[in-house]
Design a protein around this motif. Structure first.
Motif, PDB file in Angstrom:
ATOM      1  N   GLN A 121      38.022 -17.916  25.235  1.00 46.65           N
ATOM      2  CA  GLN A 121      37.339 -18.656  26.289  1.00 46.65           C
ATOM      3  C   GLN A 121      38.303 -19.512  27.101  1.00 46.65           C
ATOM      4  O   GLN A 121      38.078 -19.749  28.291  1.00 46.65           O
ATOM      5  CB  GLN A 121      36.237 -19.529  25.692  1.00 46.65           C
ATOM      6  N   GLU A 122      39.354 -19.971  26.472  1.00 43.96           N
ATOM      7  CA  GLU A 122      40.333 -20.801  27.169  1.00 43.96           C
ATOM      8  C   GLU A 122      41.094 -20.024  28.236  1.00 43.96           C
ATOM      9  O   GLU A 122      41.678 -20.610  29.142  1.00 43.96           O
ATOM     10  CB  GLU A 122      41.308 -21.401  26.150  1.00 43.96           C
ATOM     11  N   GLU A 123      41.036 -18.698  28.146  1.00 46.40           N
ATOM     12  CA  GLU A 123      41.749 -17.849  29.098  1.00 46.40           C
ATOM     13  C   GLU A 123      40.860 -17.348  30.232  1.00 46.40           C
ATOM     14  O   GLU A 123      41.329 -16.729  31.174  1.00 46.40           O
ATOM     15  CB  GLU A 123      42.348 -16.640  28.363  1.00 46.40           C
ATOM     16  N   LYS A 124      39.537 -17.605  30.141  1.00 44.79           N
ATOM     17  CA  LYS A 124      38.600 -17.088  31.140  1.00 44.79           C
ATOM     18  C   LYS A 124      37.702 -18.185  31.676  1.00 44.79           C
ATOM     19  O   LYS A 124      37.360 -19.135  30.972  1.00 44.79           O
ATOM     20  CB  LYS A 124      37.727 -15.985  30.523  1.00 44.79           C
ATOM     21  N   ILE A 154      26.790 -13.276  17.069  1.00 47.88           N
ATOM     22  CA  ILE A 154      26.040 -12.436  18.017  1.00 47.88           C
ATOM     23  C   ILE A 154      26.862 -12.197  19.277  1.00 47.88           C
ATOM     24  O   ILE A 154      26.773 -11.134  19.894  1.00 47.88           O
ATOM     25  CB  ILE A 154      24.664 -13.046  18.349  1.00 47.88           C
ATOM     26  N   SER A 155      27.684 -13.163  19.666  1.00 47.79           N
ATOM     27  CA  SER A 155      28.610 -12.937  20.788  1.00 47.79           C
ATOM     28  C   SER A 155      29.476 -11.721  20.498  1.00 47.79           C
ATOM     29  O   SER A 155      29.696 -10.867  21.366  1.00 47.79           O
ATOM     30  CB  SER A 155      29.509 -14.167  20.989  1.00 47.79           C
ATOM     31  N   ILE A 210      22.444 -18.391  26.237  1.00 48.72           N
ATOM     32  CA  ILE A 210      23.551 -18.814  27.105  1.00 48.72           C
ATOM     33  C   ILE A 210      24.847 -18.873  26.309  1.00 48.72           C
ATOM     34  O   ILE A 210      25.900 -18.398  26.759  1.00 48.72           O
ATOM     35  CB  ILE A 210      23.229 -20.174  27.756  1.00 48.72           C
ATOM     36  N   ALA A 211      24.779 -19.442  25.103  1.00 52.88           N
ATOM     37  CA  ALA A 211      25.972 -19.531  24.256  1.00 52.88           C
ATOM     38  C   ALA A 211      26.495 -18.147  23.900  1.00 52.88           C
ATOM     39  O   ALA A 211      27.712 -17.906  23.896  1.00 52.88           O
ATOM     40  CB  ALA A 211      25.659 -20.328  22.989  1.00 52.88           C
ATOM     41  N   VAL A 212      25.583 -17.228  23.594  1.00 54.27           N
ATOM     42  CA  VAL A 212      25.991 -15.862  23.245  1.00 54.27           C
ATOM     43  C   VAL A 212      26.630 -15.160  24.432  1.00 54.27           C
ATOM     44  O   VAL A 212      27.685 -14.515  24.303  1.00 54.27           O
ATOM     45  CB  VAL A 212      24.776 -15.051  22.723  1.00 54.27           C
ATOM     46  N   THR A 252      31.124 -12.590  26.922  1.00 56.02           N
ATOM     47  CA  THR A 252      31.901 -12.304  28.132  1.00 56.02           C
ATOM     48  C   THR A 252      33.341 -12.797  28.019  1.00 56.02           C
ATOM     49  O   THR A 252      34.205 -12.359  28.772  1.00 56.02           O
ATOM     50  CB  THR A 252      31.241 -12.923  29.379  1.00 56.02           C
ATOM     51  N   ALA A 253      33.608 -13.697  27.077  1.00 54.43           N
ATOM     52  CA  ALA A 253      34.992 -14.085  26.806  1.00 54.43           C
ATOM     53  C   ALA A 253      35.719 -12.983  26.043  1.00 54.43           C
ATOM     54  O   ALA A 253      36.933 -12.823  26.165  1.00 54.43           O
ATOM     55  CB  ALA A 253      35.026 -15.389  26.007  1.00 54.43           C
TER      56      ALA A 253
END
Length: 404
Positions: free
Chosen positions: A223-226, A138-139, A383-385, A390-391
Motif C-alpha cells: 500500500q505504501e507504493e500505491k 479477504i484482500s 472498503i478495507a478489502v 488493489t494494493a
C-alpha cells in the motif's frame, strides 16, 4: 494492525472446553477487521457424558443466527462426532439432507440449528478450529493474483481452496486439502476467508492472529507504493457542508427507497468512507461485487454509486441524480433477480442498501435502524478489502450467479 486480545487470567477462569470456546469466540468477534458482524464460526471438540452416563465425543460449533462478539454458551450447537464422521465417506450431499442429518446428531434439541459450515469444522482433525473473514486475508483472497501472493507470504504452509458455495462439497474439499498437505497451518478460501486451528483454544486464537498479521504486514508494504483507489478524484465538502446537504436530501432518498417497504436511513462520513467515495477508481471498483459472501445479505451485490461532482450549490442536481440512480438500481435489481431466479424464490425489496455519494459519504438503508447500521459496518469492511486487494493486484469478486 490486528493485535492479540488474549488475557491468560481471564481465560483461566473459563474451566470447561465450551467456556474457553465462548471466550475465544468473543475475542475474535470483538475486532471487526478479524470477523464480520454475524459472520465466521468457531468450534471445539471434547468429551462429555451423555444422558446415559456414557463418554461421547462432541463438537461444539457456533449455531446459526448468532454473532461471535456477543454469543454465549447457549448459542453453540453440540453434535456427536461418531454420527458425523461417516459423512466424510460420502461423495455428495445436498444442503437440505445435510441440515436434516445434523439435526439428528444434536445432543440437545434446544440448541440452535447447526451452521451450513458445520462440516468444515467436523471434517478437520483438530480440536479447535476458527473460520474468520479478516480484511487482510479477504484482500488476498479477492486479488486476481491472490494464490501467487499467498505463496510469497506463507510459502508452503497454506492450502488454497477455489470458491464454491458453503456446504458439504466445500467442507470435504478443505479437509481433503489439509489431509493431503500435512504441514499446512491455514486454509485460504478464495473470495471468502480463512480457516485456522490449534490443539488448545489459546493456540487456535494465536494462530488466527499470527496469520492475519503476516498478511497485514505484506499488504501494508504494498500500500505504501500505491495511491489508494487510484488517487483523489473529488474533494470532500466540509463537515458543515456535508451535514447540511444530507439533511436536505435524506427525506427524498427515504421516500425513493421506501416504495416496497418502509426503510430507515443512516449516514456515514468517516475518513475511510470519504477516501473511497472520492477515489479515482472507486465508481468502477464499487460495481465489481461484494468483498465477501457474508456481506451480501446486508449490502446486496453492489451499492449505488452516484455520478455527481461535489458542489454545495447543487442540492437540486444531487436530488435528481439520486432519484434517477435509485430508480435505475431497482430496475437492474429486478432484472438480476429474473436472470437468476429459481422456482419459488421470493424477491425482497429492490432498493439499494448502500448509497455512495462523492464529496459527502455513504447512506445506508434498512428495514430497521440496526439493519441500516449493519449495512454500513459491513461496507466499511468492503472498503478495507478493496483497498488491500488493489494494493496487491486487481480486485475480483463472486460472479453474478454466485452472488445470487
Amino acid at each position: 494492525m490486528v493485535q492479540s486480545l488474549w488475557n491468560s487470567s481471564q481465560a483461566s477462569e473459563r474451566k470447561s472446553t465450551l467456556e474457553q470456546l465462548v471466550y475465544r469466540s468473543n475475542l475474535i468477534g470483538t475486532d471487526r477487521s478479524v470477523c464480520n458482524w454475524g459472520g465466521g464460526n468457531t468450534s471445539a471438540k471434547t468429551t462429555i457424558q451423555d444422558f446415559r452416563g456414557r463418554e461421547v465425543e462432541v463438537m461444539y460449533v457456533k449455531g446459526s443466527g448468532s454473532d461471535l462478539a456477543t454469543m454465549k454458551a447457549h448459542n453453540f450447537t453440540g453434535l456427536r462426532m461418531e454420527d458425523i464422521r461417516p459423512l466424510f465417506e460420502r461423495e455428495e450431499m445436498s444442503d437440505e439432507d445435510m441440515v436434516a442429518y445434523l439435526a439428528n446428531c444434536m445432543i440437545d434439541a434446544k440448541h440452535p440449528r447447526a451452521s451450513i459450515e458445520t462440516l468444515l469444522h467436523a471434517f478437520l482433525p483438530f480440536k479447535h478450529v476458527d473460520h474468520t473473514h479478516p480484511d487482510a486475508i479477504i484482500s488476498l483472497c479477492c486479488a486476481h493474483n491472490g494464490k501467487k501472493i499467498a505463496k510469497e507470504i506463507f510459502g508452503e504452509r497454506f492450502v488454497w481452496v477455489p470458491y464454491i458455495r458453503p456446504g458439504f462439497k466445500l467442507s470435504k474439499m478443505i479437509a481433503q486439502g489439509v489431509l493431503d498437505h500435512p504441514q499446512a497451518e491455514l486454509v485460504l478460501m478464495e473470495k471468502h476467508g480463512l480457516v485456522t486451528w490449534g490443539d488448545t483454544s489459546e493456540a487456535a486464537y494465536a494462530k488466527t492472529i499470527e496469520i492475519i498479521q503476516e498478511a497485514e504486514s505484506y499488504i501494508k508494504a504494498c500500500q505504501e507504493e500505491k495511491k489508494a483507489f487510484g488517487g483523489v478524484k473529488y474533494k470532500a465538502l466540509t463537515l458543515e457542508e456535508r451535514r447540511s446537504m444530507v439533511s436536505q436530501i435524506m427525506p427524498s432518498v427515504r421516500g425513493a427507497v421506501s416504495d416496497e417497504k418502509k426503510m430507515i436511513l443512516t449516514f456515514d462520513d468517516a475518513e475511510d468512507v470519504l477516501e473511497f467515495v472520492n477515489g479515482q477508481d472507486s465508481a468502477a471498483l464499487s460495481q465489481i461485487g461484494a468483498a465477501c459472501p457474508d456481506h451480501l445479505v446486508h449490502t446486496k451485490m453492489k451499492p449505488l454509486y452516484v455520478d455527481w461532482t461535489p458542489d454545495m450549490e447543487d442540492v437540486e442536481g444531487l436530488k435528481v441524480k439520486l432519484a434517477e440512480g435509485i430508480a435505475t438500481y431497482k430496475e437492474q435489481y429486478q432484472a438480476y433477480f429474473e436472470r437468476n431466479r429459481h422456482e419459488g424464490d421470493v424477491r425482497f425489496e429492490a432498493a439499494p442498501r448502500v448509497i455512495l455519494i462523492p464529496g459527502i459519504g455513504m447512506i445506508n438503508t434498512g428495514k430497521s435502524w440496526s439493519n441500516a447500521q449493519v449495512s454500513g459496518a459491513l461496507y466499511h469492511r468492503a472498503i478495507a478489502v478493496m483497498r488491500g486487494a488493489t494494493a496487491l493486484g486487481e480486485f475480483v469478486s463472486l460472479s453474478e450467479n454466485e452472488s445470487y
